[in-house]
Design an enzyme around this catalytic site. Structure first.
Site, PDB file in Angstrom:
ATOM      1  N   ASP A 199      10.793  10.849 -44.647  1.00  0.00           N
ATOM      2  CA  ASP A 199      11.882   9.923 -44.323  1.00  0.00           C
ATOM      3  C   ASP A 199      12.920   9.826 -45.430  1.00  0.00           C
ATOM      4  OD1 ASP A 199      10.184   8.631 -46.105  1.00  0.00           O
ATOM      5  OD2 ASP A 199       9.548   7.096 -44.703  1.00  0.00           O
ATOM      6  N   GLU A 248       8.102   1.656 -37.836  1.00  0.00           N
ATOM      7  CA  GLU A 248       7.735   0.249 -37.940  1.00  0.00           C
ATOM      8  C   GLU A 248       6.883  -0.166 -36.733  1.00  0.00           C
ATOM      9  OE1 GLU A 248       8.199  -0.986 -40.694  1.00  0.00           O
ATOM     10  OE2 GLU A 248      10.262  -1.018 -41.411  1.00  0.00           O
ATOM     11  N   ASN A 284       2.846  -3.628 -43.483  1.00  0.00           N
ATOM     12  CA  ASN A 284       2.869  -3.999 -42.060  1.00  0.00           C
ATOM     13  C   ASN A 284       2.287  -2.887 -41.181  1.00  0.00           C
ATOM     14  OD1 ASN A 284       4.843  -2.042 -42.070  1.00  0.00           O
ATOM     15  ND2 ASN A 284       6.470  -3.320 -41.229  1.00  0.00           N
ATOM     16  N   HIS A 310       3.128   0.360 -41.268  1.00  0.00           N
ATOM     17  CA  HIS A 310       4.008   1.478 -40.897  1.00  0.00           C
ATOM     18  C   HIS A 310       3.591   2.777 -41.582  1.00  0.00           C
ATOM     19  CE1 HIS A 310       7.309   0.528 -44.158  1.00  0.00           C
ATOM     20  NE2 HIS A 310       6.421   1.366 -44.654  1.00  0.00           N
TER      21      HIS A 310
HETATM   22  C1  GLP Z   1       7.997   3.099 -47.666  1.00  0.00           C
HETATM   23  C2  GLP Z   1       7.869   4.540 -47.147  1.00  0.00           C
HETATM   24  C3  GLP Z   1       6.471   4.827 -46.652  1.00  0.00           C
HETATM   25  C4  GLP Z   1       5.456   4.347 -47.671  1.00  0.00           C
HETATM   26  C5  GLP Z   1       5.580   2.857 -47.858  1.00  0.00           C
HETATM   27  C6  GLP Z   1       4.575   2.276 -48.827  1.00  0.00           C
HETATM   28  O1  GLP Z   1       8.271   2.227 -46.668  1.00  0.00           O
HETATM   29  N1  GLP Z   1       8.796   4.837 -46.114  1.00  0.00           N
HETATM   30  O2  GLP Z   1       6.348   6.216 -46.379  1.00  0.00           O
HETATM   31  O3  GLP Z   1       4.163   4.694 -47.253  1.00  0.00           O
HETATM   32  O4  GLP Z   1       6.882   2.606 -48.353  1.00  0.00           O
HETATM   33  O5  GLP Z   1       5.040   2.404 -50.129  1.00  0.00           O
HETATM   34  P1  GLP Z   1       4.164   2.154 -51.416  1.00  0.00           P
HETATM   35  O6  GLP Z   1       3.310   3.358 -51.576  1.00  0.00           O
HETATM   36  O7  GLP Z   1       5.167   2.030 -52.530  1.00  0.00           O
HETATM   37  O8  GLP Z   1       3.391   0.917 -51.195  1.00  0.00           O
END
Ligand code: GLP
Length: 250
Positions: A67, A143, A136, A138
């Site tokens: 993404d 989402e 959440n 995702h």
């Molecule tokens: C973002 C990314 C996700 C990732 C999530 C969790 O939203 N788009 O791909 O898994 O954050 O991030 P973190 O690993 O910093 O908790």
């Protein structure tokens, strides 16, 4: 689905990097799906070490990132493109033309998303998709209530995601409200998935994703239907798994 619980985030990252390295050594032309966020950082650090010290060769590897924020260019300090180059690609021998990251500034987003899907197909599909999980539930930026059949597309970020990302931006209004993300359908087509979770703020989402009935309100629960998914988490993220004792390892 295999669930492996490690003592902390570093140990989880080391194991994930080891599995990725093994894939690359078995098939130098591996197609990797990659993720951003804090969770995969220990993975990328270890992959860089394996490249520098143990001859792990990325020269034939192809990558597709999950993404990117809509509205941020690749040079922007908060773009996922910049994150990937700074934390991984600049430090290994990957061929830049085999790196793919959605373009948050594409003029025709719809065409760009179709092209991204095409590129994945042309590369022969993703062999191993690395995934984090949002608090959440995702995956990528899919989402809650995203369709399990969704493909690469532009999405609106959930208010809790905007809040979680606030810490990286100077002000609330600077946080992007939209992103371009591979869909859940795209992710499920990967030949294998590696979900990584660390920290107590992921415990609830992880339990909902792995042990509750599959539901679009928890996008990561889609992985329950994927035949080759490995979950690696630390003890904190595993705290709410009821079957954890069966899986615990040092
Ligand atoms: C973002 C990314 C996700 C990732 C999530 C969790 O939203 N788009 O791909 O898994 O954050 O991030 P973190 O690993 O910093 O908790």
């Amino acid at each position: 689905m295999e669930i492996i619980i490690k003592v902390n985030a570093e140990a989880a990252g080391l194991l994930a990097a080891g599995l990725i390295a093994e894939k690359i050594r078995t098939n130098p032309k591996t197609v990797l799906g990659l993720a951003t966020g804090g969770t995969p950082l220990p993975v990328y650090e270890e992959l860089v070490r394996l490249y520098r010290q143990e001859n792990l060769d990325f020269s034939s590897v192809t990558t597709f990132n999950l993404d990117e924020y809509v509205g941020l260019g690749g040079e922007d300090a908060n773009s996922y493109c910049r994150f990937m180059w700074e934390n991984l690609f600049n430090h290994i021998n990957i061929a830049p033309e085999r790196v793919h990251i959605p373009n948050g500034l594409a003029e025709d987003m719809e065409a760009h998303c179709l092209e991204y899907e095409d590129r994945i197909q042309q590369a022969g599909g993703i062999d191993l998709q690395l995934l984090g999980i949002g608090a959440n539930g995702h995956i990528g930026f899919n989402e809650p209530n995203s369709s399990f059949a969704s493909r690469t597309r532009v999405v609106n970020l959930a208010p809790e995601t905007v809040k979680a990302n606030r810490r990286f931006f100077p002000a609330e209004e600077d946080v992007p409200r939209r992103a371009v993300t591979m869909g859940i359908g795209t992710i499920l087509e990967s030949r294998s998935c590696l979900l990584l979770a660390a920290g107590e703020n992921k415990a609830e989402a992880l339990a909902a994703a792995l042990e509750a009935p599959v539901s679009s309100s928890v996008p990561a629960s889609a992985l329950q239907s994927h035949p080759r998914t490995t979950v690696i988490c630390d003890r904190a993220a595993a705290a709410k798994l009821r079957n954890r004792l069966k899986n615990e390892s040092a």
